[in-house]
Every structure is written in C-alpha cells, then in structure tokens.
Design a protein around this motif. Sequence first.
Motif, short mmCIF file in Angstrom:
data_model
loop_
_atom_site.label_atom_id
_atom_site.label_comp_id
_atom_site.label_asym_id
_atom_site.label_seq_id
_atom_site.Cartn_x
_atom_site.Cartn_y
_atom_site.Cartn_z
N GLU A 148 -39.55 112.74 15.08
CA GLU A 148 -38.09 112.77 15.04
C GLU A 148 -37.57 111.48 14.41
O GLU A 148 -38.10 110.39 14.65
CB GLU A 148 -37.53 112.92 16.46
N LEU A 149 -36.55 111.63 13.58
CA LEU A 149 -35.97 110.48 12.87
C LEU A 149 -35.52 109.42 13.87
O LEU A 149 -34.82 109.73 14.84
CB LEU A 149 -34.79 110.94 12.02
N GLN A 150 -35.93 108.19 13.63
CA GLN A 150 -35.59 107.07 14.50
C GLN A 150 -35.23 105.87 13.65
O GLN A 150 -35.86 105.63 12.62
CB GLN A 150 -36.78 106.70 15.39
N PRO A 151 -34.25 105.10 14.09
CA PRO A 151 -33.93 103.87 13.34
C PRO A 151 -35.05 102.86 13.47
O PRO A 151 -35.81 102.86 14.44
CB PRO A 151 -32.64 103.36 14.02
N GLY A 152 -35.19 102.02 12.44
CA GLY A 152 -36.18 100.96 12.49
C GLY A 152 -37.57 101.35 12.03
O GLY A 152 -38.49 100.54 12.05
N ILE A 153 -37.76 102.59 11.63
CA ILE A 153 -39.05 103.06 11.13
C ILE A 153 -38.85 103.51 9.68
O ILE A 153 -37.94 104.27 9.39
CB ILE A 153 -39.58 104.24 11.96
N ASN A 154 -39.70 103.03 8.79
CA ASN A 154 -39.64 103.48 7.39
C ASN A 154 -40.44 104.76 7.25
O ASN A 154 -41.63 104.79 7.55
CB ASN A 154 -40.18 102.41 6.44
N PHE A 155 -39.79 105.80 6.79
CA PHE A 155 -40.43 107.09 6.61
C PHE A 155 -40.76 107.32 5.15
O PHE A 155 -40.13 106.77 4.25
CB PHE A 155 -39.52 108.21 7.15
N ASP A 156 -41.76 108.17 4.93
CA ASP A 156 -42.22 108.49 3.58
C ASP A 156 -41.54 109.74 3.01
O ASP A 156 -41.57 109.96 1.80
CB ASP A 156 -43.74 108.70 3.57
N ALA A 157 -40.99 110.56 3.88
CA ALA A 157 -40.32 111.79 3.48
C ALA A 157 -39.57 112.33 4.71
O ALA A 157 -39.67 111.77 5.79
CB ALA A 157 -41.33 112.83 2.98
N PHE A 158 -38.87 113.45 4.50
CA PHE A 158 -38.07 114.02 5.59
C PHE A 158 -38.27 115.53 5.63
O PHE A 158 -38.58 116.16 4.63
CB PHE A 158 -36.58 113.72 5.38
N LEU A 159 -38.08 116.09 6.81
CA LEU A 159 -38.14 117.52 7.01
C LEU A 159 -36.90 117.91 7.79
O LEU A 159 -36.65 117.37 8.87
CB LEU A 159 -39.41 117.92 7.77
N LEU A 160 -36.13 118.82 7.24
CA LEU A 160 -34.89 119.27 7.86
C LEU A 160 -35.03 120.71 8.29
O LEU A 160 -35.58 121.54 7.55
CB LEU A 160 -33.72 119.17 6.87
N SER A 161 -34.51 121.02 9.47
CA SER A 161 -34.51 122.40 9.95
C SER A 161 -33.38 122.53 10.97
O SER A 161 -32.82 121.54 11.44
CB SER A 161 -35.86 122.78 10.57
N LEU A 162 -33.08 123.77 11.31
CA LEU A 162 -32.07 124.02 12.34
C LEU A 162 -32.73 124.09 13.70
O LEU A 162 -33.90 124.51 13.81
CB LEU A 162 -31.33 125.33 12.05
N LYS A 163 -32.02 123.70 14.71
CA LYS A 163 -32.54 123.77 16.09
C LYS A 163 -32.53 125.20 16.56
O LYS A 163 -31.74 126.00 16.16
CB LYS A 163 -31.68 122.93 17.03
#
Length: 163
Positions: A148-163
């Motif tokens: 899950e997206l969190q501040p302070g962590i560098n991510f390499d990519a993203f995945l978006l979906s609906l709950k």
Amino acid sequence: MTLPKYQIQQLGTSDYEAYLTFLDVAYACRFFSSGKNGDFQLRVFITRPKDYTDVYYNLGFGVWNSEKHTVDDVVELKNGDFQQILATIASISLDFLEANPTASLYAEGSTPARTRLYQREITRHRHLIPENLQIYGLIRDKDVGFIELQPGINFDAFLLSLK
C-alpha cells in the motif's frame, strides 16, 4: 477543490496498428497541452499483451509524434501545465477503472526521477483521490513487490484498482 483537466477525445486503434499484433489496446485518447512553449498533442493508452486474459493493464502516455506515429514518454514539455496533465491522466485512469471494476492499472515513469515526481504529486494531492481508489507502490528491491502506498518510501511503479 479539484484540479483543472483537459478535454479528452477518445480514439480508435488505427494509430497503433504496428502494435496490435502483440498488444490489445483497451482504451486510447488524446488531449492537448497548451502553455508557454506551445500546443502539444498528448496520447494516453491503456494496453495489455495480446490474448492476455488477466485483469492487469498498462497505462502509458506521452507526446504524440504524428510523423512517426509514436509516443515520446521521455520528452519534458515544461509547458507550465504539469498538474493539469496529471489530473487529466488521473481522471482517465479512474474512468477506465470505473468502467472495468475488476481491472488494475500498472503505471511507471519513463525514468526513476519521473516515477518519484508522480509519487510526489500523488502524495501531495492524496486528499483529492476518491476513497474507492486503491494505490499500491512497487518495491523491486529484494522482491518486496506491491505494498500500500506510504509516504517516505520510494516506489518503482504503481498499481491502481478500485476497492
């Protein structure tokens, strides 16, 4: 408060015929960036590998080169409308997910710096993101995977979906 967005025009797949042998184009559209450096056509396309039946799609976008029929996802427009461009792409993504509620969209910047820029903008405008949208970040190091997206962590990519 919402961010201003550009008007989009949905497109067919005729401009992507060279890719149709190995990709399914689920959605394609264009809009125009208009700013201090001129007007530029941007293309957004949502694809997945041909005959791939899973629910994962790739989100791509960039400046359209009408002579080569290609999208340049590395060019920096510096047109003064970056947030409006990202708001437009976010709106397109959300509309696609709402029309395809079991789908997930994978998005990655063309460079690590661009991915960090996207992450910074997502975090900055988190309050504008609908509550039914889930955003995960990919950590490739040590095969962590998506969290899950969190501040302070560098991510390499993203995945978006609906709950």
